[in-house]
Scaffold this motif. Sequence first.
Motif, PDB file in Angstrom:
ATOM      1  N   GLY A 135       0.825  -1.192   0.000  1.00  0.00           N
ATOM      2  CA  GLY A 135       0.000   0.000   0.000  1.00  0.00           C
ATOM      3  C   GLY A 135       0.865   1.250   0.000  1.00  0.00           C
ATOM      4  O   GLY A 135       1.923   1.296   0.622  1.00  0.00           O
ATOM      5  N   VAL A 136       0.393   2.261  -0.732  1.00  0.00           N
ATOM      6  CA  VAL A 136       1.105   3.530  -0.843  1.00  0.00           C
ATOM      7  C   VAL A 136       0.132   4.638  -0.454  1.00  0.00           C
ATOM      8  O   VAL A 136      -1.011   4.646  -0.922  1.00  0.00           O
ATOM      9  N   ALA A 137       0.569   5.529   0.399  1.00  0.00           N
ATOM     10  CA  ALA A 137      -0.259   6.676   0.775  1.00  0.00           C
ATOM     11  C   ALA A 137       0.373   7.928   0.166  1.00  0.00           C
ATOM     12  O   ALA A 137       1.558   8.175   0.370  1.00  0.00           O
ATOM     13  N   VAL A 138      -0.428   8.680  -0.577  1.00  0.00           N
ATOM     14  CA  VAL A 138       0.114   9.857  -1.272  1.00  0.00           C
ATOM     15  C   VAL A 138      -0.417  11.113  -0.594  1.00  0.00           C
ATOM     16  O   VAL A 138      -1.625  11.329  -0.527  1.00  0.00           O
ATOM     17  N   MET A 139       0.509  11.905  -0.079  1.00  0.00           N
ATOM     18  CA  MET A 139       0.123  13.181   0.532  1.00  0.00           C
ATOM     19  C   MET A 139       0.891  14.296  -0.145  1.00  0.00           C
ATOM     20  O   MET A 139       2.115  14.192  -0.304  1.00  0.00           O
ATOM     21  N   ASP A 140       0.173  15.340  -0.576  1.00  0.00           N
ATOM     22  CA  ASP A 140       0.786  16.452  -1.294  1.00  0.00           C
ATOM     23  C   ASP A 140       1.637  15.944  -2.461  1.00  0.00           C
ATOM     24  O   ASP A 140       2.748  16.429  -2.709  1.00  0.00           O
ATOM     25  N   GLY A 141       1.125  14.935  -3.150  1.00  0.00           N
ATOM     26  CA  GLY A 141       1.818  14.411  -4.327  1.00  0.00           C
ATOM     27  C   GLY A 141       3.010  13.529  -4.016  1.00  0.00           C
ATOM     28  O   GLY A 141       3.702  13.077  -4.925  1.00  0.00           O
ATOM     29  N   MET A 142       3.263  13.244  -2.746  1.00  0.00           N
ATOM     30  CA  MET A 142       4.454  12.484  -2.350  1.00  0.00           C
ATOM     31  C   MET A 142       4.048  11.068  -1.906  1.00  0.00           C
ATOM     32  O   MET A 142       3.411  10.897  -0.869  1.00  0.00           O
ATOM     33  N   PRO A 143       4.415  10.017  -2.688  1.00  0.00           N
ATOM     34  CA  PRO A 143       4.061   8.651  -2.280  1.00  0.00           C
ATOM     35  C   PRO A 143       4.940   8.156  -1.127  1.00  0.00           C
ATOM     36  O   PRO A 143       6.159   8.315  -1.153  1.00  0.00           O
ATOM     37  N   ARG A 144       4.287   7.554  -0.132  1.00  0.00           N
ATOM     38  CA  ARG A 144       5.002   6.934   0.995  1.00  0.00           C
ATOM     39  C   ARG A 144       4.350   5.590   1.290  1.00  0.00           C
ATOM     40  O   ARG A 144       3.248   5.334   0.847  1.00  0.00           O
ATOM     41  N   GLY A 145       5.006   4.776   2.089  1.00  0.00           N
ATOM     42  CA  GLY A 145       4.400   3.509   2.489  1.00  0.00           C
ATOM     43  C   GLY A 145       3.143   3.763   3.307  1.00  0.00           C
ATOM     44  O   GLY A 145       3.126   4.646   4.166  1.00  0.00           O
ATOM     45  N   ASP A 146       2.093   2.966   3.042  1.00  0.00           N
ATOM     46  CA  ASP A 146       0.818   3.117   3.752  1.00  0.00           C
ATOM     47  C   ASP A 146       0.853   2.239   5.008  1.00  0.00           C
ATOM     48  O   ASP A 146       0.822   1.008   4.911  1.00  0.00           O
ATOM     49  N   GLU A 147       0.883   2.890   6.156  1.00  0.00           N
ATOM     50  CA  GLU A 147       0.996   2.128   7.411  1.00  0.00           C
ATOM     51  C   GLU A 147      -0.236   1.281   7.690  1.00  0.00           C
ATOM     52  O   GLU A 147      -0.178   0.324   8.458  1.00  0.00           O
ATOM     53  N   ALA A 148      -1.355   1.626   7.053  1.00  0.00           N
ATOM     54  CA  ALA A 148      -2.579   0.873   7.304  1.00  0.00           C
ATOM     55  C   ALA A 148      -2.733  -0.319   6.362  1.00  0.00           C
ATOM     56  O   ALA A 148      -3.665  -1.110   6.524  1.00  0.00           O
ATOM     57  N   HIS A 149      -1.850  -0.454   5.371  1.00  0.00           N
ATOM     58  CA  HIS A 149      -2.049  -1.550   4.410  1.00  0.00           C
ATOM     59  C   HIS A 149      -1.478  -2.850   4.963  1.00  0.00           C
ATOM     60  O   HIS A 149      -0.316  -2.900   5.391  1.00  0.00           O
ATOM     61  N   PRO A 150      -2.287  -3.927   4.942  1.00  0.00           N
ATOM     62  CA  PRO A 150      -1.837  -5.172   5.587  1.00  0.00           C
ATOM     63  C   PRO A 150      -0.743  -5.928   4.841  1.00  0.00           C
ATOM     64  O   PRO A 150      -0.249  -6.939   5.358  1.00  0.00           O
TER      65      PRO A 150
ATOM     66  N   ALA B 210      -6.086   7.045  -8.767  1.00  0.00           N
ATOM     67  CA  ALA B 210      -5.378   8.114  -9.480  1.00  0.00           C
ATOM     68  C   ALA B 210      -5.174   9.303  -8.565  1.00  0.00           C
ATOM     69  O   ALA B 210      -6.031   9.624  -7.743  1.00  0.00           O
ATOM     70  N   PHE B 211      -4.007   9.941  -8.676  1.00  0.00           N
ATOM     71  CA  PHE B 211      -3.819  11.206  -7.947  1.00  0.00           C
ATOM     72  C   PHE B 211      -3.169  12.275  -8.822  1.00  0.00           C
ATOM     73  O   PHE B 211      -2.795  13.334  -8.330  1.00  0.00           O
ATOM     74  N   ARG B 212      -3.028  11.993 -10.093  1.00  0.00           N
ATOM     75  CA  ARG B 212      -2.520  12.998 -11.040  1.00  0.00           C
ATOM     76  C   ARG B 212      -3.316  12.854 -12.336  1.00  0.00           C
ATOM     77  O   ARG B 212      -3.777  11.763 -12.671  1.00  0.00           O
ATOM     78  N   ALA B 213      -3.413  13.960 -13.067  1.00  0.00           N
ATOM     79  CA  ALA B 213      -4.064  13.894 -14.377  1.00  0.00           C
ATOM     80  C   ALA B 213      -3.098  13.255 -15.367  1.00  0.00           C
ATOM     81  O   ALA B 213      -1.878  13.470 -15.282  1.00  0.00           O
ATOM     82  N   ALA B 214      -3.628  12.463 -16.279  1.00  0.00           N
ATOM     83  CA  ALA B 214      -2.779  11.877 -17.321  1.00  0.00           C
ATOM     84  C   ALA B 214      -2.310  12.984 -18.271  1.00  0.00           C
ATOM     85  O   ALA B 214      -3.060  13.909 -18.561  1.00  0.00           O
TER      86      ALA B 214
END
Length: 882
Positions: free
Chosen positions: A14-29, A452-456
């Motif tokens: 899981g990846v959590a994206v905040m302000d366009g910055m992908p990080r590991g998602d702590e909630a993803h199992p 999606a978190f960005r426009a193509a």
Amino acid sequence: MTRTTCPYCGVGCGVAVMDGMPRGDEAHPANFGRLCSKGAALKDTLALPDRLIAPTIDGKETSWDAALDLIAGEFLRIREQHGPEAIAFYVSGQFLTEDYYVANKLMKGFIGAGNVDTNSRLCMSSSVAGHVRAFGEDVVPGCYEDLEEADLVVQVGSNMAWCHPVLYQRLMAARARRGTKIVNIDPRRTATAETADLHLAIAPGTDVLLWSGLLAYLSNQNAIDGDWTARHVNGLAESIAAAHAMAPSLAMTAAACGLKVEDVRAFYALFTGTERVVTLYSQGVNQSASGTDKVNAIINCHLATGRIGRAGMGPFSLTGQPNAMGGREVGGLANQLAAHMGFLRQDIERVGRFWKSPGMAKAPGLKAVDLFDAAHDGRIRAIWIAATNPADSMPRAARVREALARCPLVIVADAWPTDTTKLARVVLPAAGWAEKDGTVTNSERRISRQRAFRAAPGQARPDWWMFTEVARRMGFAGAFSYRGPADIFREHAALSAFENNGTRLFNLGALADLDDAAYDALAPVQWPLPRLGQAGPRLFARGGFSTPDGRGRMVPLQMRLQEGSADFPFTLNTGRIRDQWHTMTRTGRVPRLMTHVAAPALALHPADAAARGVTDGALVKVESAQGSTVIRACLDAGLRLGEAFLPMHWTDQFSSSGPAGRLVHGLTDPISGQPDLKGTRVKVAALSESWRGVLLRLDGAEPEIGNKVWWAKSPLTAGVAFQLTGWRALAEEIDSEPVLRRLLGISADAELISYSDTRQGTFRYAGITHGRLTGCAYFAAPGAALPHSDQARALLGREITAMQRIALLAGLTDSGAKENGRIVCSCFSVSEAAIRAAMRKDGLTTPAGIGAVLKAGTNCGSCIPELKKLLALEPRQLEESR
Ligand code: SF4
């Protein structure tokens, strides 16, 4: 915050994206916040250059309407004139489930042929075939937690430290807590094998014998679970008899597998004496001419002992790609129909009713290798390739390229140009990872949303949309009226439940009524779903297999060995490296991911290399019956004698060595059709080199240079770097100043400064345009040292001072710093040289100690196996690196 998933391996982090910055998602199992080096560099892939942004026909930009009309019109014409089997789709484990579903429905339900195959054929189709033989359905029976609850983990043909790094770290953390024993079975001593309690460097292709020997041993030790097998398994007696016939003694088994008797005995005793055993297997098992039998040989031992579906036990196939599993669920392999149904008459009729199909496919389609053969000989007249690069990744790559050149209509949808898009008549710009919505399923059957978190960019569109638009233009608008991925997912879930009386475990019926908001918010969910009977993360502990009688099936096996060849004495193994993904379309464009391994190399055992006069880093010519290439060699004492290893990633875009697929033979597993990507016979010969060089170009263009020069390209923050080696005189390659300027990528009016020492055989050039460094090249004769290029790399594109000009030609840094060399920790750019220096200076003895001083290994942890390897060096070896 947007929650999504990593687009690389089958761990499915899981990846959590905040302000366009992908990080590991702590909630993803799957990962609880961790990412590996590739996942941690996702932010660097968001704005990569060279995106495909508009459809093209015959190389000319066109509109979507024109491109889609052409495809639909040609499909209708070809189907009319040549039949539906003349059309094929070749898709990808990078597809989202929704992309897969629409492509599969269009081909099998409306065009009316089975010809949808996927690059997952190259990755895990032997596991699929083995699961179906044993369980009656393609089901992974366990979950990731089993790795943490096992007392013994057996890794077979899996370099999970590099290929499934986050899962490997979960295993290492569990081992630190509970002392899990680890046995690694792999011909190579990989980073994963380095950390095992026992490494069995098995002779390639003998896995069926080793596992049959284990089954015979279990039977001799009375370790078969008689009660459980009597209630739940067929084929026990026949399988044990076949195992005894194949492996009559431990000594014979060990000798045939190329192993020490005591090591085989230790493995067998560990397996026999440990209740909680998980066997992890990956491409070393699947990518083989006997891949399906290898899978069943492993599963046989788990079924015979009843070690399946309970905490900490079971056979576990590690999937290579992020959504290979989702593709399997949809039916994206040519020999599957849809939703875990095959080509039985009742399945074809059931799916036809559900789709309201005007003409269903009646039989399985062509598997990947056969499919490109059919394009080669004219049976396939139109092929749509999406999100994959078969011109490089398929075996017999040269023949695949010929096939695409001959095929009248080649359509390629991708986000970046590849060696395959060059061969397409129609190129369609595809939306990329950050721009697409849908779902993926990871190796433990967990479905997660990709959001999606960005426009193509430009006119790029998702793949499901392209297939839908073509279907509409072919006259199937009613059946392809999707407004978005939520519509498609609901239909996919409904099909899995359609007339499903429990015979198919894959049943997402509980998700078929999700509204758009619920689909958007869908949290990671593992099937079978809670309200449908066999709920939970594990299957088959109490039987309930998907066979007609509900019993699992052990498979009596025989060993099939390949013949050796005196003309081609080496067995070529191909595989992944730590920081690259597939054919490098994304990872090869990220500077920090190219610092760990910057160029392709053929690994050889030092004794094999010495026998051929090959030294570390020297050029060799590698030849198979399929093709040849020139490449640098690297020495690796972790290989068996007579074996060679080549990374699968490089292509014509990144090195003159081109793809490994050019060498690989077309042999496949007779059941799964999976190519034998690790068993090609090759020969290797030394090639004497005349000079070496490094070339830096700000414009990033490939150098115009003769065909007697090997090169490998890696991106820099500005511009690109090329490693070069020539095997004819440098003066013949660069015989005039205009040629030198073209090589440097500078114009006639740019300033050219140079230094040469013909006696030493060193030549250095820098091109300066309006005060900025725009090109630089260093050359050295064999035996002469190439100057450091770190400073030049850092200065490329920048204004340079008088001192820096002098330093550039002297090959020094203006600070006097030493060159970094190979990077071990790509998160913090920590080089091997820096780690060795700190180990000597500070007496470091643990990865944590190195992390405290240099930060290496403290972020994603992918480099920890290499840190351990460096820590294991003798003091004398450390000294040698000074
Ligand atoms: S292990 Fe690495 S490549 Fe695989 S899904 Fe996780 S972050 Fe991505």
